[in-house]
Design an enzyme around this catalytic site. Structure first.
Site, PDB file in Angstrom:
ATOM      1  N   ASP A 101      35.248  20.286  91.171  1.00 48.19           N
ATOM      2  CA  ASP A 101      35.014  21.822  91.124  1.00 48.19           C
ATOM      3  C   ASP A 101      34.164  22.492  89.964  1.00 48.19           C
ATOM      4  O   ASP A 101      32.729  22.901  90.110  1.00 48.19           O
ATOM      5  CB  ASP A 101      35.892  22.841  91.384  1.00 48.19           C
ATOM      6  CG  ASP A 101      36.995  23.161  90.108  1.00 48.19           C
ATOM      7  OD1 ASP A 101      37.057  22.157  89.320  1.00 48.19           O
ATOM      8  OD2 ASP A 101      37.881  23.928  90.273  1.00 48.19           O
ATOM      9  N   GLY A 117      51.202  22.268  89.894  1.00 45.77           N
ATOM     10  CA  GLY A 117      49.981  21.733  90.401  1.00 45.77           C
ATOM     11  C   GLY A 117      49.504  22.561  91.763  1.00 45.77           C
ATOM     12  O   GLY A 117      48.642  22.158  92.317  1.00 45.77           O
ATOM     13  N   ASP A 126      40.786  26.929  93.122  1.00 42.20           N
ATOM     14  CA  ASP A 126      41.851  27.365  93.495  1.00 42.20           C
ATOM     15  C   ASP A 126      42.135  28.821  94.308  1.00 42.20           C
ATOM     16  O   ASP A 126      42.663  29.348  95.321  1.00 42.20           O
ATOM     17  CB  ASP A 126      42.993  27.560  92.387  1.00 42.20           C
ATOM     18  CG  ASP A 126      43.204  26.100  91.739  1.00 42.20           C
ATOM     19  OD1 ASP A 126      42.705  25.051  92.361  1.00 42.20           O
ATOM     20  OD2 ASP A 126      43.812  25.918  90.812  1.00 42.20           O
ATOM     21  N   TYR A 139      42.542  18.732  79.716  1.00 46.71           N
ATOM     22  CA  TYR A 139      41.474  19.229  80.831  1.00 46.71           C
ATOM     23  C   TYR A 139      40.470  19.568  80.118  1.00 46.71           C
ATOM     24  O   TYR A 139      39.449  19.274  80.534  1.00 46.71           O
ATOM     25  CB  TYR A 139      42.412  20.552  81.324  1.00 46.71           C
ATOM     26  CG  TYR A 139      41.619  21.224  82.508  1.00 46.71           C
ATOM     27  CD1 TYR A 139      41.927  20.692  83.757  1.00 46.71           C
ATOM     28  CD2 TYR A 139      40.638  22.079  82.319  1.00 46.71           C
ATOM     29  CE1 TYR A 139      41.201  21.385  84.919  1.00 46.71           C
ATOM     30  CE2 TYR A 139      40.030  22.660  83.364  1.00 46.71           C
ATOM     31  CZ  TYR A 139      40.273  22.393  84.768  1.00 46.71           C
ATOM     32  OH  TYR A 139      39.617  22.777  85.723  1.00 46.71           O
TER      33      TYR A 139
HETATM   34  P1  ADP Z   1      50.119  26.503  88.288  1.00 43.10           P
HETATM   35  O1  ADP Z   1      48.782  27.080  88.825  1.00 43.10           O
HETATM   36  O2  ADP Z   1      49.969  24.838  88.440  1.00 43.10           O
HETATM   37  O3  ADP Z   1      51.159  26.919  88.893  1.00 43.10           O
HETATM   38  P2  ADP Z   1      49.160  27.381  85.539  1.00 43.10           P
HETATM   39  O4  ADP Z   1      49.660  26.714  84.197  1.00 43.10           O
HETATM   40  O5  ADP Z   1      47.793  27.565  85.891  1.00 43.10           O
HETATM   41  O6  ADP Z   1      50.375  26.527  86.687  1.00 43.10           O
HETATM   42  O7  ADP Z   1      49.809  28.785  85.966  1.00 43.10           O
HETATM   43  C1  ADP Z   1      51.180  29.100  85.679  1.00 43.10           C
HETATM   44  C2  ADP Z   1      51.383  30.315  84.928  1.00 43.10           C
HETATM   45  O8  ADP Z   1      50.830  31.418  85.690  1.00 43.10           O
HETATM   46  C3  ADP Z   1      52.672  30.776  84.339  1.00 43.10           C
HETATM   47  O9  ADP Z   1      52.889  30.119  83.372  1.00 43.10           O
HETATM   48  C4  ADP Z   1      52.720  32.081  84.418  1.00 43.10           C
HETATM   49  O10 ADP Z   1      52.154  32.618  83.376  1.00 43.10           O
HETATM   50  C5  ADP Z   1      51.908  32.661  85.534  1.00 43.10           C
HETATM   51  N1  ADP Z   1      52.501  32.932  86.757  1.00 43.10           N
HETATM   52  C6  ADP Z   1      52.279  32.232  87.996  1.00 43.10           C
HETATM   53  N2  ADP Z   1      53.090  32.805  88.711  1.00 43.10           N
HETATM   54  C7  ADP Z   1      53.647  33.926  88.177  1.00 43.10           C
HETATM   55  C8  ADP Z   1      54.544  34.994  88.850  1.00 43.10           C
HETATM   56  N3  ADP Z   1      55.083  34.973  89.720  1.00 43.10           N
HETATM   57  N4  ADP Z   1      54.911  35.954  87.733  1.00 43.10           N
HETATM   58  C9  ADP Z   1      54.385  35.842  86.611  1.00 43.10           C
HETATM   59  N5  ADP Z   1      53.638  35.005  86.066  1.00 43.10           N
HETATM   60  C10 ADP Z   1      53.105  33.852  87.050  1.00 43.10           C
HETATM   61 MG    MG Z   2      46.805  27.069  87.635  1.00 45.07          MG
END
Ligand code: ADP
Ligand code: MG
Length: 392
Positions: A38, A134, A182, A234
């Site tokens: 991407d 992920g 995404d 990354y």
């Molecule tokens: P992925 O997108 O693969 O799940 P990322 O590290 O990109 O992992 O994103 C995860 C982060 O996004 C979490 O650590 C948090 O900070 C934030 N996040 C995701 N979902 C929530 C939620 N429902 N409430 C609060 N924060 C969230």
């Molecule tokens: Mg993410």
């Protein structure tokens, strides 16, 4: 109403007396194929999944925006007047709050609306997207927040614009240098379909996946190994790709074709070359997957998924032993194809499995993890589903 939607409403009720103004949600995603392409202006083929992040929203009488999540202990509030200068925040808000508040910040920056005219809001967030696996819980929270704010503030932005807002929040508020795949999947997803996305033009084409018709299921194998986009590998891979493009004299690796690879091998060091080869062959595999889906159907894409995994393991070097074990054991158990999905360094693998073989495949994967003394993986099937929407 799903559990996470109910949770979000309950959380909002605990925060305010007002009835929710509405409820919005956006899904996580699985990338079927096209990894790290991407940000190289290339091609990806993700689909939105049937796990969603929900936002319940209430209108406030003052000019404050307050966010809360079942994921976090405390609500975070910011006067709307302070939104334009909130990011980069230097730790002024907890990291999780940078996602929803980053979306609000990016919307205010991008819109013609004067912040002093925006109503104050309470946002309560709950999710059944596994976090850090992920499956892009980050794009789900961004997509749900962006659609909710777009409606509540009547900004009139379209879906692609909202995907860009989500990306801006993730890049510039959170500080994670991710591409736009995404957010586009979370905004544009459709039932039974993938989103074939040209990350240069942002042209998105809905491609029928036909998994159900072919008797296939997508099994997610979450290794439980945590990754972090904001750090390390990354960023390093992005820099290698930028270097490779510079050496090839092109704007992005999208402009390098498989035929150009022998020349690439001559002019760059081995590590950079292998990073380049992954991107170039992966772009081709996405195009081949779309073609194969259209001509032969989902049962015929297994080899492409496997080749993608091998390229990530050997050339891009973003797999981990748990992901390789997931792929290998699923294949031994008779999967049609399998690969790690997402940014790598942990997270999940997917396996395309005959409906009747899902249970035996899960058993085989669990046994292989146990034999390797890895923590037990979490496994579940996902269904290609609708993108962001207003639910209530
Ligand atoms: P992925 O997108 O693969 O799940 P990322 O590290 O990109 O992992 O994103 C995860 C982060 O996004 C979490 O650590 C948090 O900070 C934030 N996040 C995701 N979902 C929530 C939620 N429902 N409430 C609060 N924060 C969230
Ligand atoms: Mg993410």
């Amino acid at each position: 109403m799903t559990d996470a939607a109910t949770e979000a409403r309950a959380l909002l009720r605990g925060l305010t007396d007002a009835e929710p103004f509405g409820g919005w949600s956006a899904p996580g995603r699985v990338n079927l194929i096209g990894e790290h392409t991407d940000y190289n202006d290339g091609f990806v083929l993700p689909f939105a999944i049937d796990h969603r992040t929900h936002v319940a929203l209430g209108i406030r009488q003052d000019a404050v925006i307050r966010v809360t999540s079942t994921f976090a202990a405390d609500a975070v509030e910011v006067p709307i007047a302070e939104l334009p200068s909130l990011f980069p925040s230097e730790g002024r808000v907890p990291e999780w709050a940078a996602y929803p508040l980053g979306v609000a910040w990016a919307l205010v920056a991008a819109s013609v609306v004067d912040p002093s005219e925006l109503s104050g809001l309470d946002l309560a967030i709950a999710s059944d997207v596994p976090i850090g696996a992920g499956l892009s819980s980050s794009a789900a929270i961004e997509g749900a927040t962006a659609t909710a704010l777009n409606d509540a503030w009547q900004l009139g932005l379209d879906r692609v614009a909202l995907a860009r807002i989500g990306r801006t929040a993730e890049n510039d508020a959170v500080g994670a240098p991710t591409g736009i795949m995404d957010q586009m999947a979370a905004m544009l997803g459709r039932a039974d379909a993938g989103i074939f996305l040209d990350c240069r033009s942002l042209e998105a084409t809905v491609v029928d996946l036909g998994f159900a018709a072919a008797g296939l299921e997508v099994l997610v194998i979450d290794t439980g190994v945590k990754h972090s986009h904001a750090t390390g590998g990354y960023r390093d891979r992005r820099e290698s790709c930028e270097l490779g493009a510079r050496l090839m004299g092109v704007m992005a690796l999208r402009d390098v074709s498989v035929e150009d690879l022998p020349r690439a091998a001559e002019i760059m060091d081995d590590v950079t070359f292998r990073r380049v080869r992954h991107i170039v062959t992966e772009n081709q595999r996405v195009l081949d997957t779309v073609h194969t889906l259209r001509t032969e159907g989902a049962g015929a894409i297994g080899e492409l998924l496997l080749a993608s995994h091998a390229s990530m393991r050997d050339d891009f070097e973003i797999s981990v032993p748990e992901l390789d074990t997931a792929v290998d054991s699923a294949m031994t158990a008779g999967a049609v194809g399998a690969r790690m999905t997402g940014g790598g360094f942990g997270g999940a693998a997917i396996a395309l499995v005959d409906h009747d073989r899902v249970a035996t495949t899960m058993d085989a994967v669990a046994a292989a993890f146990e034999a390797s003394r890895f923590s037990a993986p979490t496994m579940f099937t996902v269904t290609p589903s609708e993108g962001a929407r207003r639910d209530a």
